[in-house]
Design a protein around this motif. Structure first.
Motif, short mmCIF file in Angstrom:
data_model
loop_
_atom_site.label_atom_id
_atom_site.label_comp_id
_atom_site.label_asym_id
_atom_site.label_seq_id
_atom_site.Cartn_x
_atom_site.Cartn_y
_atom_site.Cartn_z
N GLU A 75 0.84 -1.20 0.00
CA GLU A 75 0.00 0.00 0.00
C GLU A 75 0.87 1.25 0.00
O GLU A 75 1.89 1.30 0.68
N ARG A 76 0.45 2.24 -0.77
CA ARG A 76 1.13 3.52 -0.84
C ARG A 76 0.10 4.62 -0.66
O ARG A 76 -1.10 4.37 -0.78
N PRO A 77 0.53 5.85 -0.40
CA PRO A 77 -0.44 6.94 -0.21
C PRO A 77 -1.35 7.15 -1.42
O PRO A 77 -2.49 7.54 -1.28
N TRP A 78 -0.85 6.83 -2.61
CA TRP A 78 -1.60 7.05 -3.84
C TRP A 78 -2.43 5.85 -4.25
O TRP A 78 -3.16 5.88 -5.23
N GLY A 79 -2.33 4.73 -3.52
CA GLY A 79 -3.05 3.49 -3.85
C GLY A 79 -2.23 2.29 -3.43
O GLY A 79 -2.14 1.97 -2.27
#
Length: 120
Positions: free
Chosen positions: A14-18
């Motif tokens: 998981e990343r901040p953008w998706g």
């Protein structure tokens, strides 16, 4: 993306953008997109030297793994271990799957148990 290690673990990053799924990481793999014509099926088979990860790309795919029939949704995944019997078929429409083979890949590493096209 999905990371499948030799133990079958699935990891999504998981990343901040998706996020993303990693299908392989530093492993010898072979990647294919398999298409099956409407209403057709591959042979019931097994492999000695490779595991396979199947990802359904279209509705209408049918996975048969060790006698269990699975009707996956688009995006569903199944890990097939070396030695497990398996077959891919279409319940009606033309379908595609993503196949990632882990280990030594050789088209001759197919033991056909049943086949609609006389190749057993």
């Amino acid at each position: 993306m999905l990371e499948v290690d030799r133990l079958g673990a699935v990891v999504r990053d998981e990343r901040p953008w998706g996020g993303f799924e990693r299908y392989t990481l530093n492993e010898p793999t072979t990647v294919k997109i398999i298409d099956v014509a409407p209403g057709q099926r591959l042979s019931l088979q097994r492999h000695e030297h490779r595991d396979e990860l199947w990802v359904a790309l279209d509705p209408g795919a049918v996975f048969e793994i060790d006698g269990e029939r699975i009707t996956p949704s688009v995006g569903d995944r199944v890990l097939i271990r070396a030695g497990q019997t398996h077959r891919l078929s279409s319940s009606g429409p033309a379908i595609r799957i993503l196949e990632i083979a882990f280990g030594h890949f050789d088209e001759d590493d197919i033991e056909r148990l049943e086949d609609s096209y006389g190749r057993v």
